[in-house]
Design a protein around this motif. Structure first.
Motif, PDB file in Angstrom:
ATOM      1  N   LYS A 194       0.829  -1.204   0.000  1.00  0.00           N
ATOM      2  CA  LYS A 194       0.000   0.000   0.000  1.00  0.00           C
ATOM      3  C   LYS A 194       0.866   1.259   0.000  1.00  0.00           C
ATOM      4  CE  LYS A 194      -3.971   2.191   2.159  1.00  0.00           C
ATOM      5  NZ  LYS A 194      -5.054   2.079   3.163  1.00  0.00           N
ATOM      6  N   ARG A 195       1.984   1.244   0.752  1.00  0.00           N
ATOM      7  CA  ARG A 195       2.853   2.422   0.781  1.00  0.00           C
ATOM      8  C   ARG A 195       3.452   2.690  -0.592  1.00  0.00           C
ATOM      9  NH1 ARG A 195       8.008   3.283   1.271  1.00  0.00           N
ATOM     10  NH2 ARG A 195       8.581   1.194   1.955  1.00  0.00           N
ATOM     11  N   GLU A 196       3.895   1.631  -1.279  1.00  0.00           N
ATOM     12  CA  GLU A 196       4.476   1.818  -2.610  1.00  0.00           C
ATOM     13  C   GLU A 196       3.430   2.314  -3.606  1.00  0.00           C
ATOM     14  OE1 GLU A 196       7.509   1.774  -3.808  1.00  0.00           O
ATOM     15  OE2 GLU A 196       8.327   1.394  -1.819  1.00  0.00           O
ATOM     16  N   LEU A 197       2.186   1.811  -3.491  1.00  0.00           N
ATOM     17  CA  LEU A 197       1.134   2.204  -4.427  1.00  0.00           C
ATOM     18  C   LEU A 197       0.613   3.607  -4.163  1.00  0.00           C
ATOM     19  CD1 LEU A 197      -0.924  -1.118  -4.617  1.00  0.00           C
ATOM     20  CD2 LEU A 197       0.522  -0.154  -6.408  1.00  0.00           C
ATOM     21  N   LEU A 211       2.271   6.082  -1.868  1.00  0.00           N
ATOM     22  CA  LEU A 211       3.294   7.087  -1.595  1.00  0.00           C
ATOM     23  C   LEU A 211       4.577   6.901  -2.408  1.00  0.00           C
ATOM     24  CD1 LEU A 211       3.027   7.076   2.321  1.00  0.00           C
ATOM     25  CD2 LEU A 211       1.931   8.681   0.742  1.00  0.00           C
ATOM     26  N   GLY A 212       4.841   5.676  -2.866  1.00  0.00           N
ATOM     27  CA  GLY A 212       6.127   5.377  -3.491  1.00  0.00           C
ATOM     28  C   GLY A 212       6.114   5.512  -5.003  1.00  0.00           C
ATOM     29  N   GLU A 213       7.119   4.881  -5.630  1.00  0.00           N
ATOM     30  CA  GLU A 213       7.287   4.996  -7.076  1.00  0.00           C
ATOM     31  C   GLU A 213       6.180   4.297  -7.858  1.00  0.00           C
ATOM     32  OE1 GLU A 213      11.175   4.451  -8.762  1.00  0.00           O
ATOM     33  OE2 GLU A 213      12.134   4.757  -6.822  1.00  0.00           O
ATOM     34  N   LEU A 214       5.461   3.381  -7.223  1.00  0.00           N
ATOM     35  CA  LEU A 214       4.402   2.672  -7.923  1.00  0.00           C
ATOM     36  C   LEU A 214       3.106   3.475  -7.994  1.00  0.00           C
ATOM     37  CD1 LEU A 214       4.886  -0.995  -6.677  1.00  0.00           C
ATOM     38  CD2 LEU A 214       5.920   0.163  -8.619  1.00  0.00           C
ATOM     39  N   ARG A 266       9.137   0.330 -18.608  1.00  0.00           N
ATOM     40  CA  ARG A 266      10.369  -0.281 -18.108  1.00  0.00           C
ATOM     41  C   ARG A 266      11.402   0.801 -17.853  1.00  0.00           C
ATOM     42  NH1 ARG A 266      15.009  -2.240 -20.678  1.00  0.00           N
ATOM     43  NH2 ARG A 266      14.042  -1.869 -22.720  1.00  0.00           N
ATOM     44  N   PRO A 267      11.885   0.934 -16.599  1.00  0.00           N
ATOM     45  CA  PRO A 267      12.886   1.965 -16.284  1.00  0.00           C
ATOM     46  C   PRO A 267      14.138   1.810 -17.142  1.00  0.00           C
ATOM     47  CG  PRO A 267      12.029   0.961 -14.274  1.00  0.00           C
ATOM     48  CD  PRO A 267      11.529   0.129 -15.416  1.00  0.00           C
ATOM     49  N   THR A 268      14.796   2.920 -17.441  1.00  0.00           N
ATOM     50  CA  THR A 268      15.977   2.886 -18.304  1.00  0.00           C
ATOM     51  C   THR A 268      17.107   2.069 -17.681  1.00  0.00           C
ATOM     52  OG1 THR A 268      16.675   4.989 -17.326  1.00  0.00           O
ATOM     53  CG2 THR A 268      15.464   5.094 -19.412  1.00  0.00           C
ATOM     54  N   GLY A 269      17.195   2.026 -16.362  1.00  0.00           N
ATOM     55  CA  GLY A 269      18.262   1.277 -15.703  1.00  0.00           C
ATOM     56  C   GLY A 269      18.008  -0.210 -15.611  1.00  0.00           C
ATOM     57  N   MET A 272       4.299   2.320 -14.052  1.00  0.00           N
ATOM     58  CA  MET A 272       5.433   1.769 -13.302  1.00  0.00           C
ATOM     59  C   MET A 272       4.992   0.545 -12.510  1.00  0.00           C
ATOM     60  SD  MET A 272       8.367   3.380 -13.701  1.00  0.00           S
ATOM     61  CE  MET A 272       9.277   3.142 -12.168  1.00  0.00           C
ATOM     62  N   ALA A 273       3.804   0.607 -11.919  1.00  0.00           N
ATOM     63  CA  ALA A 273       3.287  -0.525 -11.143  1.00  0.00           C
ATOM     64  C   ALA A 273       2.922  -1.692 -12.042  1.00  0.00           C
ATOM     65  CB  ALA A 273       2.071  -0.084 -10.329  1.00  0.00           C
ATOM     66  N   ALA A 274       2.564  -1.394 -13.311  1.00  0.00           N
ATOM     67  CA  ALA A 274       2.101  -2.444 -14.223  1.00  0.00           C
ATOM     68  C   ALA A 274       3.203  -3.448 -14.555  1.00  0.00           C
ATOM     69  CB  ALA A 274       1.553  -1.823 -15.513  1.00  0.00           C
TER      70      ALA A 274
END
Length: 435
Positions: A94-97, A99-102, A369-372, A107-109
């Protein structure tokens, strides 16, 4: 007093710092989990094997007249202590969805698609290999990833591994842990007791109601959680689902803003140096208000995660490994098909499903998909998802008959070891390109 010897903080630190702390605890938990697993295997194959295995069958509970509420020690660990594990998993999700990057759906997908593929593919391979066999019901055993062991493997490479891979694997593991416990609740439960289920629903409604009223006393919620757990335990739905539901219900909003917190501390600091805090004085009340403000400047979700995550990672999970990973090798029937079905599901099906579904999601533009996160790096990470261990052992204890359980555990342990080795070796080969 201003701290001029520290760099100024940014808004992003509010999100990245909890994530970094979570990863550090998971990496340490992975080491302890490995130690506990090795110790369990040694004890199970030593002269102490009989007392060691018998210890976890010790009955503990209450007898009140006709009511018998007693369980084995292993049951209390697997169904009771592991509820806290799922509670922390739900808090982190829940925190990532929220408050975080997701927070970004695309990004979450990507980890969600990987988790979905990492559940469907291994389950399909398992069912294909176990068609018509007595253990076919155990297909849920190959569906989840062990977060602590995966983070422990990544910790071997320190900062040389892209943070994008850590976030992807952590998010994927959390998604499929939640998926696995939902499957446990639906597939591996007993016949439903609607009265107990109704009481559980009433308990959850009570939690939501007192949260809406503004009651923030944590012990009250823990007591209600215990009652809800008892109701689920008697309902036929696996009691650990309590942890997932309550974790997802935990508020992410803070009660005291940064402005109010600063005002409360400035009022306390405005008093001259001296003893002002005893007696029923205005100074003592200001100090109490500042203490409450300091606590409530963190959301309930953040406070509970800070409180429980070290205990879950460093105590609950090693205890779970001690209680469940001890497999006597003497007399083990290595020809049982369940060993090979679990091995194929975790080592072949898991990474194949993760890669296939993430590729499709990225190709269709559903996921970002993140570049890194290169495909070579993602392939190495996908191999690590075959480390099933904690959840695999957890589900195996529910799915298999005693005569099959030992073989299933051998399959889980061997598959997890091979998956970890494959992932680490691949990361070693591509390390120079990720620095």
């Amino acid at each position: 007093m201003a701290q001029s010897d520290h760099l100024p903080t940014e808004i992003a630190d509010r999100f990245t710092t909890p994530f970094s702390r979570f990863v550090r605890i998971e990496a340490t938990a992975g080491v302890l989990l490995l130690v506990a697993t090795i110790l369990a295997l040694i004890l199970a194959n030593s002269p102490l094997s009989e007392p060691y295995l018998g210890f976890w069958k010790t009955s503990i509970g209450l007898h009140l007249g006709p009511l018998d509420f007693s369980r084995s020690l292993r049951h209390w660990i697997n169904d009771g202590l592991m509820t806290f594990f799922f509670f922390v998993v739900a808090l982190e999700l829940k925190r990532e969805l929220i408050l975080g990057e997701l927070r970004n759906p695309r990004m979450a997908a990507l980890p969600f698609a990987g988790a979905l593929g990492g559940m469907v593919f291994p389950a399909g391979i398992y069912l294909l290999l176990m068609s018509g066999e007595p253990g076919a019901h155990g297909w849920g055993t190959v569906m989840a990833t062990d977060t602590a062991f995966v983070m422990g493997c990544l910790a071997l490479f320190g900062s040389r591994i892209s943070p994008s891979l850590r976030l992807f694997l952590l998010s994927l593991a959390i998604f499929d842990d939640v998926g696995a416990i939902l499957i446990v609740a639906v597939i591996y439960g007993a016949a439903l007791n609607w009265s107990a289920l109704g009481l559980a629903a009433l308990g959850l409604a009570t939690v939501a109601g007192i949260a809406w009223l503004g009651i923030r006393n944590v012990p009250i919620y823990f007591c209600l959680g215990a009652v809800i757990w008892l109701c689920f335990d008697g309902s036929g739905i696996h009691a650990t689902l309590t942890g997932v539901i309550l974790g997802l219900m935990t508020p992410t909003r803070v009660w005291v803003s940064d402005v109010r917190l600063r005002a409360a501390f400035e009022r306390v600091l405005s008093y001259p140096v001296g003893e002002h805090w005893s007696g029923n004085t205005l100074e003592r009340r200001d100090l109490q208000i500042a203490g409450v403000a300091a606590t409530e400047s963190l959301s309930p979700l953040e406070r509970l995660e800070l409180m429980l995550h070290p205990w879950v990672g460093l105590v609950v999970m090693p205890i779970f490994a001690l209680a469940n990973a001890g497999v006597p090798f003497a007399g083990a029937e290595i020809t049982q098909p369940v060993i090979y079905a679990i091995f194929a599901g975790l080592v072949v099906g898991k990474p194949s499903g993760v890669l296939m579904f993430t590729w499709i999601a990225a190709r269709l533009g559903i996921a970002l998909r993140p570049t890194g996160l290169s495909w070579r790096l993602l392939t190495a990470g996908a191999c690590l998802t075959g480390i099933g261990f904690t959840m695999s052992l957890f589900i195996a204890g529910l799915a298999y008959a005693p005569e099959t359980l030992q073989a299933a555990k051998l399959g889980i342990l061997s598959a997890s070891a091979v998956a970890a080795t494959m992932g680490v070796l691949l990361l070693i080969t591509i390390r120079p390109r990720t620095t």
